[in-house]
Motif scaffolding. Structure first.
Motif, PDB file in Angstrom:
ATOM      1  N   GLY A 141      13.522   2.586  -2.949  1.00 21.38           N
ATOM      2  CA  GLY A 141      12.959   3.927  -3.087  1.00 21.38           C
ATOM      3  C   GLY A 141      13.849   5.002  -2.481  1.00 21.38           C
TER       4      GLY A 141
ATOM      5  N   GLY B 295       9.418   5.992   1.379  1.00 19.47           N
ATOM      6  CA  GLY B 295       8.025   5.585   1.196  1.00 19.47           C
ATOM      7  C   GLY B 295       7.656   4.261   1.847  1.00 19.47           C
TER       8      GLY B 295
ATOM      9  N   THR C  95       5.263   3.945  -8.044  1.00 17.57           N
ATOM     10  CA  THR C  95       5.885   5.267  -7.905  1.00 17.57           C
ATOM     11  C   THR C  95       6.055   5.937  -9.269  1.00 17.57           C
ATOM     12  OG1 THR C  95       8.121   4.350  -8.106  1.00 17.57           O
ATOM     13  CG2 THR C  95       7.218   4.537  -5.878  1.00 17.57           C
TER      14      THR C  95
ATOM     15  N   GLU D   9       2.081   5.532  -4.606  1.00 11.06           N
ATOM     16  CA  GLU D   9       3.049   5.201  -3.557  1.00 11.06           C
ATOM     17  C   GLU D   9       2.504   4.281  -2.462  1.00 11.06           C
ATOM     18  OE1 GLU D   9       5.074   8.718  -2.190  1.00 11.06           O
ATOM     19  OE2 GLU D   9       5.459   9.439  -4.215  1.00 11.06           O
TER      20      GLU D   9
ATOM     21  N   THR E 248      -0.373   3.993  -1.155  1.00 11.37           N
ATOM     22  CA  THR E 248      -1.299   4.558  -0.172  1.00 11.37           C
ATOM     23  C   THR E 248      -2.762   4.266  -0.504  1.00 11.37           C
ATOM     24  OG1 THR E 248      -1.507   6.673  -1.326  1.00 11.37           O
ATOM     25  CG2 THR E 248       0.293   6.481   0.272  1.00 11.37           C
TER      26      THR E 248
ATOM     27  N   GLY F  97       9.205  10.958  -6.075  1.00 11.37           N
ATOM     28  CA  GLY F  97       7.938  10.922  -5.343  1.00 11.37           C
ATOM     29  C   GLY F  97       7.953  11.696  -4.032  1.00 11.37           C
TER      30      GLY F  97
ATOM     31  N   GLY G 180       6.468  10.391  -0.746  1.00 14.84           N
ATOM     32  CA  GLY G 180       6.809   9.498   0.359  1.00 14.84           C
ATOM     33  C   GLY G 180       6.742  10.182   1.701  1.00 14.84           C
TER      34      GLY G 180
ATOM     35  N   ASN H 206      -0.174   2.356   4.315  1.00 11.31           N
ATOM     36  CA  ASN H 206       0.988   3.245   4.268  1.00 11.31           C
ATOM     37  C   ASN H 206       0.692   4.633   4.846  1.00 11.31           C
ATOM     38  OD1 ASN H 206       3.649   3.802   3.849  1.00 11.31           O
ATOM     39  ND2 ASN H 206       3.524   3.947   1.616  1.00 11.31           N
TER      40      ASN H 206
ATOM     41  N   LYS I 237       2.271   8.778   4.579  1.00 12.98           N
ATOM     42  CA  LYS I 237       3.005   9.020   3.338  1.00 12.98           C
ATOM     43  C   LYS I 237       2.057   9.735   2.377  1.00 12.98           C
ATOM     44  CE  LYS I 237       5.805   6.307   5.432  1.00 12.98           C
ATOM     45  NZ  LYS I 237       6.010   4.936   5.005  1.00 12.98           N
ATOM     46  N   MET I 238       2.626  10.522   1.509  1.00 16.70           N
ATOM     47  CA  MET I 238       1.867  11.301   0.531  1.00 16.70           C
ATOM     48  C   MET I 238       0.982  12.346   1.224  1.00 16.70           C
ATOM     49  SD  MET I 238       1.551  11.439  -2.819  1.00 16.70           S
ATOM     50  CE  MET I 238       1.308  10.008  -3.867  1.00 16.70           C
TER      51      MET I 238
ATOM     52  N   THR J 101       5.950  13.480 -10.210  1.00 21.29           N
ATOM     53  CA  THR J 101       5.504  12.542  -9.175  1.00 21.29           C
ATOM     54  C   THR J 101       5.204  13.291  -7.883  1.00 21.29           C
ATOM     55  OG1 THR J 101       7.792  12.043  -8.563  1.00 21.29           O
ATOM     56  CG2 THR J 101       6.737  10.541 -10.113  1.00 21.29           C
TER      57      THR J 101
END
Lengths: 472, 472
Positions: A82, A86, A153, A206, A208, A428, A430, A463, A466-467, B193
């Motif tokens: 990635g 991420g 992703t 991702e 999550t 993304g 991440g 995760n 992230k995001m 994304t």
């Protein structure tokens, strides 16, 4: 529960060993350093408390159930290719690798699908399809990515213009929810309006929301004929204006990429790979696939004619494997070329409406220059996804580089937003882009993201950071 | 808050009049009876407390804000052509029509998109695209549906084999959340994304998560050439086995439908529309679109050859508008034919893996017969979406018909699940299939649906009792 998470104890470690097998669990120094980060260590390097390789869905489920009950965060890891930071253990806890879950089932010809574990490599999926005369079209640059990572992703790639994204090829998936429950999103059907479209929400989440443990992918008949056209232009504007002209034609191109001469010269100078077309400050590369020689010929003829009508200096047609390779090898070597030509790089993969490509590229250069940075935009002209690589000069101090890239990225994202674009087209959010996300999508959208995250993962065990950021 | 909802008072009614305009608000007897139900009154007929036509996003926002604060449920209504009992006021409250928000912007040629209000009709969108040499491919049977309804239910249709579903053509949308906040999901970009894929979650959410107030749709160049092949077979098995053979060929068909002779005869007898092919107990209808005459010819030739190799009794090629119309008119008249041939009908639109089509059709007939019902499966063979129409005999009492259809549907859904299929391929869950949903997707999935619903609509104010049941 949630942050601060539990620090793993010897009991926790032993429990994970019991749920799996001691030879698939590593702690402390035994964890390879490559698992601290993904392909962009700049986006975060973190030490997992425990690394475990799962063999099957039941193990993933057991690990998640235990972790969720004991407030231990879990990050699922595929091939680690990635570009958004991420798959890293930002808050410690467990790194759960699914790379041993790499089974690829025989192609299902009646349904034209293939089913695989998340750890199967993209290149192996592509090869398994090709061996049966079929094609798995999504084609991101990194072929040794895991298919699970690609799905989670929503990986893009060059062939998206004709075939679409990874999303368009996911028939169904099996997932483990954060509490360990195993669910299936859709089944091997072409369409589905049963309940909410959670399969589609999973794609691009991702890692999550849940852990992907099996995926069934749509395949298509492999096209038999292919050709690539190179169209050099005097200006970036001329090149970008050609894109809608190409898309107007009856035949749908497989890929439309652009390269500026500067970038071509970097690859030629640094890597001794030579681009076959010497004219033009900017070149448009257009690929066509076709079912028959006639169909291909017609597509190429129409595109070449349109290009010459709309200001192309020339049109070079590559229709043998060697000639085609000579074009795409340079395109494929760009990241390597830029790495060779600079001390380090920072990436921005905004996507803008196709109508704004030239505008974005010109303004991006101006913005980068104003921060003393070199920038080399290139990429997927057919879908407006412009990889805007910021290059660090040898003379810059760490501090200068960091503050310049941050200021530059802030402006580039604002520019993309202003032009009706998005922050990321394929790499993304991440960890690497999380600090820019709220500014981009707004606080109401962030609240919605938080609610959606909580709907799947109320303990924020999967995760984390992230995001969306952890609350507080 | 949530159920029991507030019964609307004169103050509430006056407030909605103030937020909009008195001539666009109706209450009591002034509400037309057509707004009590959709195209399937069997799936519920409910009286709205108030009917209002919004003119713009701001009005929708103001109504939602007021309703949310005052615990009044709101159901958004498009053209009312749904087949799942979705757009009905199951718990009273406000029926909010967006049919006046029917603006269609000029085609954006550079981005190859069209932007419209949710109340624009599908046929008007199709015509606006066609006028510019472009095509909006999704083509569900009901052309006077609103585009908003199409998007929010992920409408399918016959051309899905080649082009995909409504989902595949939605670039971005503006929505009003249940609390009145206005948000945009994605923008006019080809890929994205950035954050969670909420645009994709919205598609198919049946008006339970937010109200769609504007949509931007992808268009494609209109194909110039089209032909339809009719392949008669001795048996359903032979017909179904032909589908993967067709899909193996290089050219991707636009549509693959099947019809049994029995059904053709109903249409011929009842509606005097005659099918041009007299042979076979089952016929496969395959349509090709192409960019050139050569491409079309090659596709037709390969398909005809494959059909004769795989047991077709003959292949009839329709390549003039008249001949093509004679085939599709019968296919298009099926629902009307069945309505003329029975007292009433109950619909089931399961989707199964393509490999299970013949198996499903045979078992569906056996199941229906065991409940004393006549069943006529037909439909989208190319995507496994089999419309299984249950027909009521003149001799059946209301009670017999209701208990027989319920028992039959329960078995048909169980059969679909057993074969790896789904409950609905394009008509959705709505109110009509909600009683079968949990059995189909399982209780864990229902809990996930409830959490997702709550993430958008914590007060359960938007289209309550559809897709998921109200708690308690």
């Amino acid at each position: 529960m949630a942050y601060p998470y539990k620090k793993m104890t010897e009991t926790d470690i032993q429990k994970i060993r019991d749920l799996t097998s001691p030879d698939r669990v590593a702690v402390g120094e035994a964890i390879a350093k490559e698992f601290y980060h993904d392909e962009m260590p700049e986006y975060g390097s973190y030490v997992p408390e425990l690394y475990v390789e799962a063999l099957n869905t039941q193990e993933v489920s057991a690990i998640m159930r235990y972790a969720n009950e004991n407030n231990i965060p879990v990050v699922c890891r595929g091939a680690g290719t990635g570009l958004a930071g991420g798959a890293t253990c930002k808050y410690g806890g467990i790194m759960l690798s699914i790379m041993r879950m790499n089974r690829i089932d025989p192609v299902d010809h009646k349904n034209q699908t293939i089913t695989a574990g998340p750890g199967a490599l993209l290149c192996d999926i592509q090869a398994a399809a090709a061996a049966e005369g079929l094609m798995y079209p999504p084609d991101p640059g990194e072929k040794t990515a895991s298919i699970g990572g690609n799905v989670i992703t929503n990986a893009g790639g060059m062939r998206a213009v004709r075939y679409g994204l990874t999303r368009d090829f996911v028939r169904c998936m099996e997932c483990v929810l954060p509490d360990g429950d195993i669910v299936r999103f859709s089944s091997n059907v072409v369409k589905n309006t049963t309940g909410y479209a959670l399969k589609d929400l999973m794609i691009g989440s991702e890692g999550t929301l849940a852990i992907l443990t099996e995926v069934t992918l749509k395949l298509i008949p492999a096209p038999k004929y292919t050709a690539t056209l190179v169209m050099p232009f005097e200006t970036m504007d001329g090149c970008a204006d050609m894109v809608p002209e190409i898309l107007k034609l009856s035949a749908v191109p497989t890929a439309i990429e652009f390269l500026e001469r500067e970038l071509i010269e970097i690859v030629e100078r640094r890597l001794r790979k030579y681009f076959p077309v010497k004219e033009g400050t900017t070149v448009l590369i257009v690929m066509y696939d076709a079912a028959s020689a006639d169909e291909l010929e017609e597509a190429v003829r129409a595109a070449a004619e349109a290009a010459l009508e709309h200001g192309a200096l020339d049109v070079a047609i590559a229709d043998t494997p060697e000639r085609i390779a000579s074009v795409w090898e340079v395109r494929g070597a760009i990241l390597e070329g830029m790495k060779a030509d600079s001390v380090s790089q920072e990436e921005c993969d905004v996507v803008v409406p196709r109508s704004e490509i030239a505008n974005y590229v010109k303004q991006a250069k101006r913005i980068a220059a104003s921060h003393g940075l070199r920038v080399e935009p290139c990429g997927h002209c057919g879908d407006g996804n412009i990889h805007t690589e910021l290059l660090r000069g040898a003379e810059q101090t760490d501090e200068e580089w960091q503050s310049a890239t941050k200021a530059c990225l802030t402006e580039l994202y604002a520019l993309s937003k202003e032009l009706g674009g998005q922050m990321s087209g394929e790499h993304g959010t991440g960890n690497g882009r999380i600090e820019y996300l709220e500014e981009f999508v707004g606080s109401r959208m962030i609240r919605l993201y938080q609610s959606v995250k909580a709907a799947f993962d109320p303990n924020l065990i999967l995760n984390p950071g992230k995001m969306i950021r952890l609350p507080g």
